[in-house]
Design a protein around this motif. Structure first.
Motif, PDB file in Angstrom:
ATOM      1  N   ALA A   1     -34.852  23.421  -9.607  1.00  0.00           N
ATOM      2  CA  ALA A   1     -33.825  24.300 -10.182  1.00  0.00           C
ATOM      3  C   ALA A   1     -33.379  23.779 -11.546  1.00  0.00           C
ATOM      4  O   ALA A   1     -33.241  24.539 -12.507  1.00  0.00           O
ATOM      5  CB  ALA A   1     -32.641  24.416  -9.219  1.00  0.00           C
TER       6      ALA A   1
ATOM      7  N   THR B   1     -38.949  28.764  -3.813  1.00  0.00           N
ATOM      8  CA  THR B   1     -37.900  29.788  -3.812  1.00  0.00           C
ATOM      9  C   THR B   1     -36.826  29.455  -4.845  1.00  0.00           C
ATOM     10  O   THR B   1     -36.403  30.319  -5.619  1.00  0.00           O
ATOM     11  CB  THR B   1     -37.272  29.903  -2.401  1.00  0.00           C
ATOM     12  OG1 THR B   1     -38.316  30.222  -1.485  1.00  0.00           O
ATOM     13  CG2 THR B   1     -36.215  30.992  -2.355  1.00  0.00           C
ATOM     14  N   ALA B   2     -36.391  28.189  -4.892  1.00  0.00           N
ATOM     15  CA  ALA B   2     -35.362  27.781  -5.860  1.00  0.00           C
ATOM     16  C   ALA B   2     -35.846  28.028  -7.288  1.00  0.00           C
ATOM     17  O   ALA B   2     -35.097  28.530  -8.134  1.00  0.00           O
ATOM     18  CB  ALA B   2     -35.018  26.307  -5.668  1.00  0.00           C
TER      19      ALA B   2
ATOM     20  N   VAL C   1     -38.263  30.168  -8.367  1.00  0.00           N
ATOM     21  CA  VAL C   1     -38.440  31.600  -8.646  1.00  0.00           C
ATOM     22  C   VAL C   1     -37.079  32.247  -8.913  1.00  0.00           C
ATOM     23  O   VAL C   1     -36.930  33.045  -9.851  1.00  0.00           O
ATOM     24  CB  VAL C   1     -39.167  32.297  -7.467  1.00  0.00           C
ATOM     25  CG1 VAL C   1     -39.109  33.806  -7.600  1.00  0.00           C
ATOM     26  CG2 VAL C   1     -40.619  31.825  -7.384  1.00  0.00           C
ATOM     27  N   GLU C   2     -36.089  31.876  -8.114  1.00  0.00           N
ATOM     28  CA  GLU C   2     -34.754  32.473  -8.308  1.00  0.00           C
ATOM     29  C   GLU C   2     -34.158  32.026  -9.634  1.00  0.00           C
ATOM     30  O   GLU C   2     -33.608  32.841 -10.378  1.00  0.00           O
ATOM     31  CB  GLU C   2     -33.844  32.148  -7.121  1.00  0.00           C
ATOM     32  CG  GLU C   2     -34.237  33.044  -5.943  1.00  0.00           C
ATOM     33  CD  GLU C   2     -33.520  32.742  -4.628  1.00  0.00           C
ATOM     34  OE1 GLU C   2     -32.710  31.789  -4.590  1.00  0.00           O
ATOM     35  OE2 GLU C   2     -33.810  33.467  -3.652  1.00  0.00           O
ATOM     36  N   ALA C   3     -34.304  30.759  -9.985  1.00  0.00           N
ATOM     37  CA  ALA C   3     -33.754  30.270 -11.256  1.00  0.00           C
ATOM     38  C   ALA C   3     -34.510  30.870 -12.449  1.00  0.00           C
ATOM     39  O   ALA C   3     -33.951  31.019 -13.531  1.00  0.00           O
ATOM     40  CB  ALA C   3     -33.810  28.741 -11.296  1.00  0.00           C
TER      41      ALA C   3
ATOM     42  N   GLY D   1     -35.408  33.850 -12.732  1.00  0.00           N
ATOM     43  CA  GLY D   1     -35.029  35.252 -12.923  1.00  0.00           C
ATOM     44  C   GLY D   1     -36.197  36.184 -12.678  1.00  0.00           C
ATOM     45  O   GLY D   1     -36.315  37.230 -13.317  1.00  0.00           O
ATOM     46  N   GLY D   2     -37.067  35.796 -11.741  1.00  0.00           N
ATOM     47  CA  GLY D   2     -38.145  36.704 -11.335  1.00  0.00           C
ATOM     48  C   GLY D   2     -39.406  36.609 -12.182  1.00  0.00           C
ATOM     49  O   GLY D   2     -40.482  36.901 -11.678  1.00  0.00           O
TER      50      GLY D   2
ATOM     51  N   ILE E   1     -42.509  35.663  -0.051  1.00  0.00           N
ATOM     52  CA  ILE E   1     -41.677  35.275  -1.212  1.00  0.00           C
ATOM     53  C   ILE E   1     -42.194  36.001  -2.456  1.00  0.00           C
ATOM     54  O   ILE E   1     -41.418  36.539  -3.253  1.00  0.00           O
ATOM     55  CB  ILE E   1     -41.692  33.734  -1.437  1.00  0.00           C
ATOM     56  CG1 ILE E   1     -41.220  32.992  -0.174  1.00  0.00           C
ATOM     57  CG2 ILE E   1     -40.839  33.352  -2.638  1.00  0.00           C
ATOM     58  CD1 ILE E   1     -41.326  31.456  -0.267  1.00  0.00           C
TER      59      ILE E   1
ATOM     60  N   GLU F   1     -41.302  39.740  -2.189  1.00  0.00           N
ATOM     61  CA  GLU F   1     -39.867  39.995  -2.368  1.00  0.00           C
ATOM     62  C   GLU F   1     -39.466  39.943  -3.845  1.00  0.00           C
ATOM     63  O   GLU F   1     -38.663  40.740  -4.310  1.00  0.00           O
ATOM     64  CB  GLU F   1     -39.066  38.957  -1.556  1.00  0.00           C
ATOM     65  CG  GLU F   1     -37.565  39.184  -1.611  1.00  0.00           C
ATOM     66  CD  GLU F   1     -36.761  38.015  -1.024  1.00  0.00           C
ATOM     67  OE1 GLU F   1     -35.566  37.920  -1.322  1.00  0.00           O
ATOM     68  OE2 GLU F   1     -37.355  37.183  -0.291  1.00  0.00           O
ATOM     69  N   HIS F   2     -40.036  38.981  -4.585  1.00  0.00           N
ATOM     70  CA  HIS F   2     -39.632  38.804  -5.985  1.00  0.00           C
ATOM     71  C   HIS F   2     -40.574  39.484  -6.972  1.00  0.00           C
ATOM     72  O   HIS F   2     -40.398  39.364  -8.184  1.00  0.00           O
ATOM     73  CB  HIS F   2     -39.521  37.312  -6.312  1.00  0.00           C
ATOM     74  CG  HIS F   2     -38.408  36.631  -5.576  1.00  0.00           C
ATOM     75  ND1 HIS F   2     -38.589  36.044  -4.339  1.00  0.00           N
ATOM     76  CD2 HIS F   2     -37.092  36.477  -5.873  1.00  0.00           C
ATOM     77  CE1 HIS F   2     -37.433  35.539  -3.923  1.00  0.00           C
ATOM     78  NE2 HIS F   2     -36.510  35.799  -4.837  1.00  0.00           N
TER      79      HIS F   2
ATOM     80  N   CYS G   1     -43.684  38.710  -7.664  1.00  0.00           N
ATOM     81  CA  CYS G   1     -44.397  37.677  -8.432  1.00  0.00           C
ATOM     82  C   CYS G   1     -45.894  37.725  -8.156  1.00  0.00           C
ATOM     83  O   CYS G   1     -46.318  38.030  -7.043  1.00  0.00           O
ATOM     84  CB  CYS G   1     -43.956  36.283  -8.004  1.00  0.00           C
ATOM     85  SG  CYS G   1     -42.246  35.933  -8.311  1.00  0.00           S
TER      86      CYS G   1
END
Ligand code: THG
Length: 263
Positions: free
Chosen positions: A58, A83-84, A86-88, A90-91, A111, A114-115, A117
């Motif tokens: 992150a 996951t951390a 990908v979320e940081a 911003g996709g 994952i 959902e995103h 990617c």
């Protein structure tokens, strides 16, 4: 070729020290320099030594995001760290990576779905790294089927045939190149292909020469993307020249300069 910059990896001492000292300037400088040299995407890997891979990932991604919105290849064997990251990010991310192991595919394809990617699939399964191209193609097919079951398009799956040091496994690069060729025939449209290029020369002499020769050979087989050091200008020149010779870029007398103007 889609250029994924390899330098933000805790395998390198400067990145490992920056992580330990929370010195984000070092990371931001590496991010900017790689983008300036032509990286389309930046690989982000906390390295083997990080105590807490989730918070380290992150922190790396947040530091990079302060200076560039380039897509990031979130590189970890740990799904929580992916996951951390990908979320940081911003996709705008590529998941690096799943293997063809059932349990990993069931964790990582959702994952990616959902995103939204793209995802790299290593041709490794419960039996390890296959010895030849035929074994790799079996795993590639499992990866493609798994991606499709989760609604991920073939073009968003990057098959990675796992290139290994030529000084330890001299038959490996040839098998990887054959896998790249066969992967492009697997479906229509086919999955994409990627390699972590610098693996091929680890521990060898003449590393840069080995890297750029292997890259050109992989490109001739249909390679779409590679994790490379974009600051190696001779490597980038070889890549640009191969793309002209393969008629993937239009020839002009100043083709090196023309490519660089684009970046
Ligand atoms: N496939 C995928 N992802 C990957 C790899 C792959 N991610 C990591 C790696 N392999 C690609 N990135 C690198 C980065 C650095 C090196 C090799 C591959 C490297 N590092 C020096 C070494 O080990 O000699 C570090 C030493 C130094 O210079 O400080 O060679 O295959 N999907």
């Amino acid at each position: 070729m889609y250029v994924i910059g390899e330098r933000i990896n805790g395998m390198f001492n400067d990145v490992r020290d920056a992580l330990k000292n929370q010195d984000k300037g070092v990371i931001q400088d590496l991010a900017q320099r790689q983008v300036e040299c032509g990286a389309d995407c930046l690989d982000v890997n906390v390295g083997p030594g990080a105590a807490d891979a989730v918070s380290a990932m992150a922190w790396l991604v947040e530091s990079i995001r302060e200076v560039t919105d380039a897509p990031l290849a979130i590189d970890s064997t740990k799904p929580d760290a992916i996951t951390a990251g990908v979320e940081a990010a911003g996709g705008k991310a590529v998941i690096n990576s799943t293997t063809g192991e059932q349990a990993k595919m069931e964790k990582l394809f959702p994952i990616a779905a959902e995103h939204g990617c793209a995802i790299i699939g290593l041709t490794i399964d419960e039996n390890g790294v296959p010895h030849d191209a035929a074994g790799r193609m079996e795993v590639a097919l499992k990866l493609l089927a798994g991606a499709m079951e989760h609604g991920i398009a073939a073009e968003d799956l990057y098959i990675d045939a796992v290139i290994l040091p030529v000084n330890a496994q001299q038959t490996n690069p040839g098998q990887v190149m054959e896998t790249i060729r066969q992967t492009k025939l697997l479906a229509d449209p086919p999955p994409k292909t990627v390699v972590g290029l610098s693996n091929v020369s680890q521990g060898a002499r003449h590393r840069e020469l080995i890297n750029r020769t292997a890259l050109v050979m992989c490109l001739a087989g249909g390679l779409d993307a590679a994790i490379v050091d974009p600051m190696d200008s001779e490597l980038m020149d070889a890549m640009i020249t191969a793309e002209v010779l393969l008629n993937k870029a239009v020839y002009c007398d100043d083709f090196l300069k023309a490519y660089r103007r684009k970046t």
